[in-house]
Design a protein around this motif. Structure first.
Motif, PDB file in Angstrom:
ATOM      1  N   ASP A   1     -26.520  -2.851 -80.847  1.00  0.00           N
ATOM      2  CA  ASP A   1     -25.340  -3.314 -81.369  1.00  0.00           C
ATOM      3  C   ASP A   1     -25.319  -2.639 -82.900  1.00  0.00           C
ATOM      4  OD1 ASP A   1     -23.241  -4.563 -82.389  1.00  0.00           O
ATOM      5  OD2 ASP A   1     -24.061  -6.529 -82.336  1.00  0.00           O
ATOM      6  N   GLY A   2     -24.945  -1.763 -83.004  1.00  0.00           N
ATOM      7  CA  GLY A   2     -24.898  -1.127 -84.418  1.00  0.00           C
ATOM      8  C   GLY A   2     -25.562   0.482 -84.462  1.00  0.00           C
ATOM      9  N   GLN A   3     -25.860   0.827 -85.572  1.00  0.00           N
ATOM     10  CA  GLN A   3     -26.639   2.044 -85.688  1.00  0.00           C
ATOM     11  C   GLN A   3     -27.984   2.031 -86.202  1.00  0.00           C
ATOM     12  OE1 GLN A   3     -24.183   4.857 -87.898  1.00  0.00           O
ATOM     13  NE2 GLN A   3     -22.177   4.611 -86.545  1.00  0.00           N
ATOM     14  N   ILE A   4     -28.853   2.836 -85.634  1.00  0.00           N
ATOM     15  CA  ILE A   4     -30.286   2.803 -86.252  1.00  0.00           C
ATOM     16  C   ILE A   4     -30.085   3.491 -87.669  1.00  0.00           C
ATOM     17  CG2 ILE A   4     -32.627   3.846 -85.941  1.00  0.00           C
ATOM     18  CD1 ILE A   4     -32.163   3.267 -82.982  1.00  0.00           C
ATOM     19  N   THR A   5     -30.997   2.752 -88.781  1.00  0.00           N
ATOM     20  CA  THR A   5     -30.767   3.530 -90.018  1.00  0.00           C
ATOM     21  C   THR A   5     -32.320   3.894 -90.170  1.00  0.00           C
ATOM     22  OG1 THR A   5     -31.300   1.101 -90.784  1.00  0.00           O
ATOM     23  CG2 THR A   5     -29.184   1.899 -90.889  1.00  0.00           C
ATOM     24  N   ASP A   6     -33.256   3.164 -89.692  1.00  0.00           N
ATOM     25  CA  ASP A   6     -34.690   3.730 -89.933  1.00  0.00           C
ATOM     26  C   ASP A   6     -35.702   3.066 -88.793  1.00  0.00           C
ATOM     27  OD1 ASP A   6     -36.879   5.244 -90.768  1.00  0.00           O
ATOM     28  OD2 ASP A   6     -36.352   4.454 -93.071  1.00  0.00           O
ATOM     29  N   VAL A   7     -36.682   3.677 -88.690  1.00  0.00           N
ATOM     30  CA  VAL A   7     -37.987   2.960 -87.649  1.00  0.00           C
ATOM     31  C   VAL A   7     -39.047   2.895 -88.558  1.00  0.00           C
ATOM     32  CG1 VAL A   7     -39.116   3.076 -85.665  1.00  0.00           C
ATOM     33  CG2 VAL A   7     -36.573   3.943 -85.726  1.00  0.00           C
ATOM     34  N   TYR A   8     -39.841   1.626 -88.624  1.00  0.00           N
ATOM     35  CA  TYR A   8     -41.022   1.330 -88.954  1.00  0.00           C
ATOM     36  C   TYR A   8     -42.051   1.036 -88.194  1.00  0.00           C
ATOM     37  CZ  TYR A   8     -37.452   0.600 -92.560  1.00  0.00           C
ATOM     38  OH  TYR A   8     -36.197   0.672 -93.223  1.00  0.00           O
ATOM     39  N   ASN A   9     -43.308   1.343 -88.591  1.00  0.00           N
ATOM     40  CA  ASN A   9     -44.398   0.709 -87.748  1.00  0.00           C
ATOM     41  C   ASN A   9     -45.670   0.220 -88.504  1.00  0.00           C
ATOM     42  OD1 ASN A   9     -45.843   3.560 -88.680  1.00  0.00           O
ATOM     43  ND2 ASN A   9     -47.296   2.703 -87.571  1.00  0.00           N
ATOM     44  N   SER A  10     -46.321  -0.876 -88.003  1.00  0.00           N
ATOM     45  CA  SER A  10     -47.366  -1.620 -88.684  1.00  0.00           C
ATOM     46  C   SER A  10     -47.953  -2.334 -87.693  1.00  0.00           C
ATOM     47  CB  SER A  10     -46.413  -2.447 -89.780  1.00  0.00           C
ATOM     48  OG  SER A  10     -47.485  -3.244 -90.902  1.00  0.00           O
TER      49      SER A  10
ATOM     50  N   ALA B   1     -34.173  28.963 -98.568  1.00  0.00           N
ATOM     51  CA  ALA B   1     -33.149  28.331 -97.720  1.00  0.00           C
ATOM     52  C   ALA B   1     -33.754  27.032 -96.966  1.00  0.00           C
ATOM     53  CB  ALA B   1     -32.810  29.301 -96.521  1.00  0.00           C
ATOM     54  N   THR B   2     -33.348  25.814 -97.210  1.00  0.00           N
ATOM     55  CA  THR B   2     -33.718  24.675 -96.701  1.00  0.00           C
ATOM     56  C   THR B   2     -33.350  24.602 -95.128  1.00  0.00           C
ATOM     57  OG1 THR B   2     -31.575  23.581 -97.081  1.00  0.00           O
ATOM     58  CG2 THR B   2     -33.347  23.458 -98.695  1.00  0.00           C
ATOM     59  N   PRO B   3     -34.589  24.396 -94.251  1.00  0.00           N
ATOM     60  CA  PRO B   3     -34.343  24.334 -92.823  1.00  0.00           C
ATOM     61  C   PRO B   3     -33.597  23.003 -92.774  1.00  0.00           C
ATOM     62  CG  PRO B   3     -36.606  23.630 -93.598  1.00  0.00           C
ATOM     63  CD  PRO B   3     -35.815  24.194 -94.772  1.00  0.00           C
ATOM     64  N   LYS B   4     -32.760  23.562 -91.520  1.00  0.00           N
ATOM     65  CA  LYS B   4     -31.600  22.490 -91.090  1.00  0.00           C
ATOM     66  C   LYS B   4     -32.387  21.342 -90.120  1.00  0.00           C
ATOM     67  CE  LYS B   4     -27.357  25.133 -91.745  1.00  0.00           C
ATOM     68  NZ  LYS B   4     -26.154  25.600 -90.709  1.00  0.00           N
ATOM     69  N   ALA B   5     -32.123  20.238 -90.298  1.00  0.00           N
ATOM     70  CA  ALA B   5     -32.718  19.370 -89.152  1.00  0.00           C
ATOM     71  C   ALA B   5     -32.135  19.735 -87.808  1.00  0.00           C
ATOM     72  CB  ALA B   5     -32.232  18.047 -89.371  1.00  0.00           C
ATOM     73  N   PRO B   6     -33.142  19.793 -86.761  1.00  0.00           N
ATOM     74  CA  PRO B   6     -32.390  20.009 -85.370  1.00  0.00           C
ATOM     75  C   PRO B   6     -31.248  19.045 -85.083  1.00  0.00           C
ATOM     76  CG  PRO B   6     -34.660  19.079 -85.329  1.00  0.00           C
ATOM     77  CD  PRO B   6     -34.486  19.394 -86.639  1.00  0.00           C
ATOM     78  N   GLU B   7     -30.138  19.600 -84.427  1.00  0.00           N
ATOM     79  CA  GLU B   7     -29.173  18.730 -84.175  1.00  0.00           C
ATOM     80  C   GLU B   7     -29.506  18.059 -82.621  1.00  0.00           C
ATOM     81  OE1 GLU B   7     -25.521  20.902 -84.162  1.00  0.00           O
ATOM     82  OE2 GLU B   7     -25.513  21.332 -86.387  1.00  0.00           O
ATOM     83  N   LEU B   8     -29.239  16.883 -82.323  1.00  0.00           N
ATOM     84  CA  LEU B   8     -29.344  16.274 -81.154  1.00  0.00           C
ATOM     85  C   LEU B   8     -28.176  16.463 -80.300  1.00  0.00           C
ATOM     86  CD1 LEU B   8     -30.771  12.748 -82.301  1.00  0.00           C
ATOM     87  CD2 LEU B   8     -31.975  14.496 -81.255  1.00  0.00           C
ATOM     88  N   MET B   9     -28.576  16.896 -78.932  1.00  0.00           N
ATOM     89  CA  MET B   9     -27.726  17.030 -77.870  1.00  0.00           C
ATOM     90  C   MET B   9     -26.968  15.764 -77.500  1.00  0.00           C
ATOM     91  SD  MET B   9     -29.225  19.950 -75.467  1.00  0.00           S
ATOM     92  CE  MET B   9     -28.039  20.073 -74.438  1.00  0.00           C
ATOM     93  N   LYS B  10     -25.776  15.601 -77.291  1.00  0.00           N
ATOM     94  CA  LYS B  10     -25.023  14.470 -76.690  1.00  0.00           C
ATOM     95  C   LYS B  10     -25.831  14.167 -75.480  1.00  0.00           C
ATOM     96  CE  LYS B  10     -20.717  15.070 -79.357  1.00  0.00           C
ATOM     97  NZ  LYS B  10     -19.468  15.221 -79.357  1.00  0.00           N
ATOM     98  N   PRO B  11     -25.873  12.846 -75.186  1.00  0.00           N
ATOM     99  CA  PRO B  11     -25.268  11.536 -75.839  1.00  0.00           C
ATOM    100  C   PRO B  11     -26.199  10.858 -76.797  1.00  0.00           C
ATOM    101  CG  PRO B  11     -26.171  11.024 -73.718  1.00  0.00           C
ATOM    102  CD  PRO B  11     -26.281  12.387 -73.747  1.00  0.00           C
ATOM    103  N   PHE B  12     -27.352  11.811 -77.212  1.00  0.00           N
ATOM    104  CA  PHE B  12     -28.365  11.242 -78.166  1.00  0.00           C
ATOM    105  C   PHE B  12     -27.747  11.320 -79.812  1.00  0.00           C
ATOM    106  CE2 PHE B  12     -30.674  12.650 -74.807  1.00  0.00           C
ATOM    107  CZ  PHE B  12     -31.445  11.594 -74.242  1.00  0.00           C
ATOM    108  N   ARG B  13     -28.076  10.270 -80.477  1.00  0.00           N
ATOM    109  CA  ARG B  13     -27.470  10.093 -81.701  1.00  0.00           C
ATOM    110  C   ARG B  13     -28.698   9.889 -82.812  1.00  0.00           C
ATOM    111  NH1 ARG B  13     -23.791   4.800 -80.202  1.00  0.00           N
ATOM    112  NH2 ARG B  13     -22.428   5.975 -78.869  1.00  0.00           N
ATOM    113  N   TYR B  14     -29.802   9.605 -82.493  1.00  0.00           N
ATOM    114  CA  TYR B  14     -30.665   9.284 -83.583  1.00  0.00           C
ATOM    115  C   TYR B  14     -32.105   9.620 -82.864  1.00  0.00           C
ATOM    116  CZ  TYR B  14     -33.948   6.968 -86.956  1.00  0.00           C
ATOM    117  OH  TYR B  14     -34.744   6.798 -87.762  1.00  0.00           O
ATOM    118  N   HIS B  15     -32.986  10.124 -83.803  1.00  0.00           N
ATOM    119  CA  HIS B  15     -34.440  10.365 -83.106  1.00  0.00           C
ATOM    120  C   HIS B  15     -35.561  10.385 -84.517  1.00  0.00           C
ATOM    121  CE1 HIS B  15     -37.933  13.377 -82.176  1.00  0.00           C
ATOM    122  NE2 HIS B  15     -38.163  12.077 -81.683  1.00  0.00           N
ATOM    123  N   LYS B  16     -36.609   9.514 -84.112  1.00  0.00           N
ATOM    124  CA  LYS B  16     -37.624   9.625 -85.157  1.00  0.00           C
ATOM    125  C   LYS B  16     -38.946   9.323 -84.186  1.00  0.00           C
ATOM    126  CE  LYS B  16     -39.449   7.588 -89.279  1.00  0.00           C
ATOM    127  NZ  LYS B  16     -39.346   6.537 -90.317  1.00  0.00           N
TER     128      LYS B  16
END
Length: 253
Positions: free
Chosen positions: A92-101, A32-47
């Motif tokens: 303005d829009g939706q987060i697709t990914d986050v990078y660090n450098s 069984a593949t572990p399900k990603a934890p669902e974010l509680m509203k109003p949060f949409r994205y987390h990394k």
């Protein structure tokens, strides 16, 4: 005696049935593949990004209602110094990914948030921040594409980190609007950082910059009859001079 016999026979039958049932092989199902934890509203994205031990950045997007607008926040946890800071901004829009450098190699990490907005094309923008030793966030202005970099651009950017630099790739199209078709070529840009300002250079030479193959065919052809023409003129002049010499000899005789 008879009851005792039936009782022993019953026990033996029960043991036999239990033994037969125990020998049956069980087919193992897929893990069984572990399900990603669902974010509680109003949060949409987390990394979560751990830059170093004790230095963690949690990036969230949040908002209610429209999915194309909202806000983001960067939670910086410095557990070694027991410091916790929050950086927020409009989205303005939706987060697709986050990078660090650390593009300028000064020891201060940069957090780069890629955001895709829906307009006439699937444009992707970057929200950039650099964090210093005091956990203060310095906002960096990400440069827009110039006229040459924008030729054939239709969005759907692909960002990634390579050798400490931010790489941007996108397909090149010809035409405009719904009639635009992909040329199959890609444009690749490399972003660095110098004195808190982004530097940009193009890594690849794409089809937009290459001259069309038929360009050389339109050049004026070289005249191939120049040399023969001079030879004929030379022959004529030589024949005339020979006739004159003969004529002079005839008079002298």
């Amino acid at each position: 005696m008879v009851r005792r016999f039936y009782y022993i026979a019953f026990l033996m039958a029960a043991v036999t049935i239990a033994g037969c049932g125990g020998n049956q092989s069980k087919t193992a199902g897929p893990p069984a593949t572990p399900k990603a934890p669902e974010l509680m509203k109003p949060f949409r994205y987390h990394k979560m990004i751990e830059v170093s031990p004790g230095q963690t950045y949690d990036v969230f997007s949040w908002g209610r209602g429209s999915q194309e607008a909202g806000a983001f926040m960067i939670l910086h946890s410095d557990s070694s110094a027991i410091k916790y800071t929050t950086t927020t901004g409009d989205l303005d829009g939706q987060i697709t990914d986050v990078y660090n450098s650390d593009m300028d190699v000064d020891g201060n990490p940069e957090i780069l948030i890629a955001v895709k907005s829906k307009d006439t094309i699937n444009r992707t923008g970057i929200y950039a921040y650099e964090f210093n030793n005091e956990s203060k966030a310095n906002k960096l202005d990400f440069p827009k594409l110039n006229s040459s970099q924008r030729k054939g651009y239709r969005g759907d950017d692909n960002f990634y980190i390579r050798d400490g630099k931010l790489i941007r790739e996108f397909l090149i199209y010809k035409g405009s609007g719904k009639d635009a078709t992909s040329t199959g070529a890609k444009r690749q840009l490399e972003y660095g950082l110098s004195r808190n300002e982004f530097t940009v250079k193009q890594l690849s030479k794409d089809s937009v910059d290459v001259a069309p193959k038929g360009a050389t065919a339109n050049a004026a052809p070289k005249k191939q009859d120049d040399k023969p023409a001079t030879k004929k003129s030379e022959k004529k002049s030589s024949s005339k001079s020979s006739k004159k010499n003969k004529h002079k000899r005839h008079h002298s005789d």
